[in-house]
Write a protein that holds these residues in place. Structure first.
Motif, PDB file in Angstrom:
ATOM      1  N   UNK A 119       0.804  -1.184   0.010  1.00 29.32           N
ATOM      2  CA  UNK A 119       0.043   0.058  -0.043  1.00 29.32           C
ATOM      3  C   UNK A 119       0.913   1.388  -0.098  1.00 29.32           C
ATOM      4  N   UNK A 120       0.669   1.982  -0.768  1.00 25.92           N
ATOM      5  CA  UNK A 120       1.484   3.522  -0.838  1.00 25.92           C
ATOM      6  C   UNK A 120       0.831   4.293  -0.018  1.00 25.92           C
ATOM      7  N   UNK A 121       1.586   4.870   1.048  1.00 25.38           N
ATOM      8  CA  UNK A 121       0.750   5.660   2.032  1.00 25.38           C
ATOM      9  C   UNK A 121       1.603   6.869   1.960  1.00 25.38           C
ATOM     10  N   UNK A 122       0.781   8.036   1.874  1.00 22.83           N
ATOM     11  CA  UNK A 122       1.175   9.322   1.578  1.00 22.83           C
ATOM     12  C   UNK A 122       0.592  10.172   2.864  1.00 22.83           C
ATOM     13  N   UNK A 123       1.056  11.458   3.102  1.00 22.45           N
ATOM     14  CA  UNK A 123       0.665  12.359   4.014  1.00 22.45           C
ATOM     15  C   UNK A 123      -0.324  13.128   3.455  1.00 22.45           C
ATOM     16  N   UNK A 124      -1.643  13.076   4.270  1.00 24.69           N
ATOM     17  CA  UNK A 124      -2.686  14.134   3.906  1.00 24.69           C
ATOM     18  C   UNK A 124      -2.500  15.190   4.904  1.00 24.69           C
ATOM     19  N   UNK A 125      -1.765  16.276   4.194  1.00 21.75           N
ATOM     20  CA  UNK A 125      -1.556  17.351   5.215  1.00 21.75           C
ATOM     21  C   UNK A 125      -2.966  18.059   5.407  1.00 21.75           C
ATOM     22  N   UNK A 126      -2.983  18.733   6.733  1.00 26.52           N
ATOM     23  CA  UNK A 126      -4.301  19.156   6.947  1.00 26.52           C
ATOM     24  C   UNK A 126      -4.121  20.473   7.773  1.00 26.52           C
ATOM     25  N   UNK A 127      -4.982  21.298   7.181  1.00 27.82           N
ATOM     26  CA  UNK A 127      -4.764  22.809   7.717  1.00 27.82           C
ATOM     27  C   UNK A 127      -6.369  23.132   8.142  1.00 27.82           C
ATOM     28  N   UNK A 128      -7.244  22.277   7.453  1.00 29.82           N
ATOM     29  CA  UNK A 128      -8.700  22.635   7.593  1.00 29.82           C
ATOM     30  C   UNK A 128      -9.350  21.079   8.214  1.00 29.82           C
ATOM     31  N   UNK A 129     -10.611  21.708   8.770  1.00 32.75           N
ATOM     32  CA  UNK A 129     -11.556  20.512   9.000  1.00 32.75           C
ATOM     33  C   UNK A 129     -10.789  19.254   9.706  1.00 32.75           C
TER      34      UNK A 129
END
Length: 294
Positions: free
Chosen positions: A57-67
């Motif tokens: 599984x290719x795991x990436x970073x879901x950068x979050x600055x909202x919600x």
């Protein structure tokens, strides 16, 4: 149909156990190839444990600055937090404008982004890609920050949320062409800039993204119709599968998180269509920095 790569991503990995379960099932039994991890999510530890058991599984970073929940405290990033101090605010225009206009807000945002990358690094997982919660990484400042951080954190691929209006319209059963065309027109300058910045930095990206307008309501028929006319290049389908509805403290209402998307990803006809000649299932790490211009 030659030269078509297909990345199928589950977003919000780590936001809830219901999402994590669906992503694992869709990867093991279906065609999901990647997932985007919210490192401060309520179920991030569970997601990381699952990812370690799924090396393909290719795991990436879901950068979050909202919600979403934050890594840093309210005192450290006060101008980005909601009125209750429990997580980031929900208003895209407010957060985007504040970052663009005020240096102190940019400093807070950069500190939070760094903290998220540091948490991801501590997982020991290979960084497959980077994208943004609510596609907020389209913000020119945030994209510039990600490009600047690329050498330090090994960022090799970033999502380009560029949807083809006609392809997504056909996939949705010929519904909502007007709003799709409007969205494409409104975002075209930003996406063109985004593509130019990524290519100049030698960072890979997908050519097309699908799911921007129909996320949460993508079923078996939608996917099959899209695959009938999948455009050349590297396409990503971004989904939000969950094993059942759940009441998230952030983001869309619970009814948006239904199991229809999971059912589509493990459907035998969808699996067969994704594996037919001319389509190759892929991860972001399979892409190069070269591609067709916007």
């Amino acid at each position: 149909m030659s030269g078509r790569q297909l990345i199928i991503t589950g977003d919000d990995f780590g936001m809830s156990v219901e999402v994590n379960e669906a992503i694992e099932e869709a990867h093991r039994r279906g065609v999901l190839t990647s997932a985007s991890l919210v490192v401060a999510g309520d179920a991030a530890a569970d997601a990381i444990a699952r990812a370690r058991r799924m090396p393909a599984l290719g795991v990436g970073l879901h950068v979050a600055l909202l919600h979403a929940p934050a890594v840093l405290s309210k005192e450290q990033i006060a101008d980005l937090m909601d009125e209750n101090g429990r997580g980031f605010g929900r208003q895209v225009w407010k957060t985007g404008s504040s970052i663009a206009l005020f240096p102190h807000v940019r400093r807070q945002a950069l500190a939070e982004v760094r903290a998220q990358f540091e948490l991801f690094r501590k997982t020991g997982l290979a960084l497959d890609h980077v994208d943004g919660h609510k596609h907020f990484h389209q913000h020119p400042w945030l994209l510039g920050a990600l490009i600047a951080l690329a050498p330090e954190y090994g960022i090799r691929a970033i999502r380009l949320p560029r949807e083809s209006a006609f392809h997504s319209w056909r996939a949705a059963g010929c519904v909502g062409l007007g709003r799709r065309l409007f969205d494409v027109s409104a975002h075209w300058p930003l996406l063109r800039l985004m593509r130019r910045m990524l290519r100049s930095a030698g960072i890979a990206s997908n050519d097309w993204f699908f799911g921007k307008h129909d996320g949460g309501a993508i079923g078996r028929s939608w996917v099959l119709r899209l695959l009938e006319r999948l455009p050349p290049g590297a396409s990503e389908i971004g989904l939000h599968p969950a094993c059942r509805s759940w009441p998230p403290p952030y983001g869309p209402p619970a009814h948006w998180r239904v199991s229809e998307e999971l059912a589509a990803l493990i459907d035998p006809d969808v699996i067969a269509a994704c594996r037919r000649p001319g389509i190759r299932l892929a991860k972001f790490s399979d892409l190069t920095a070269e591609g067709a211009p916007c």
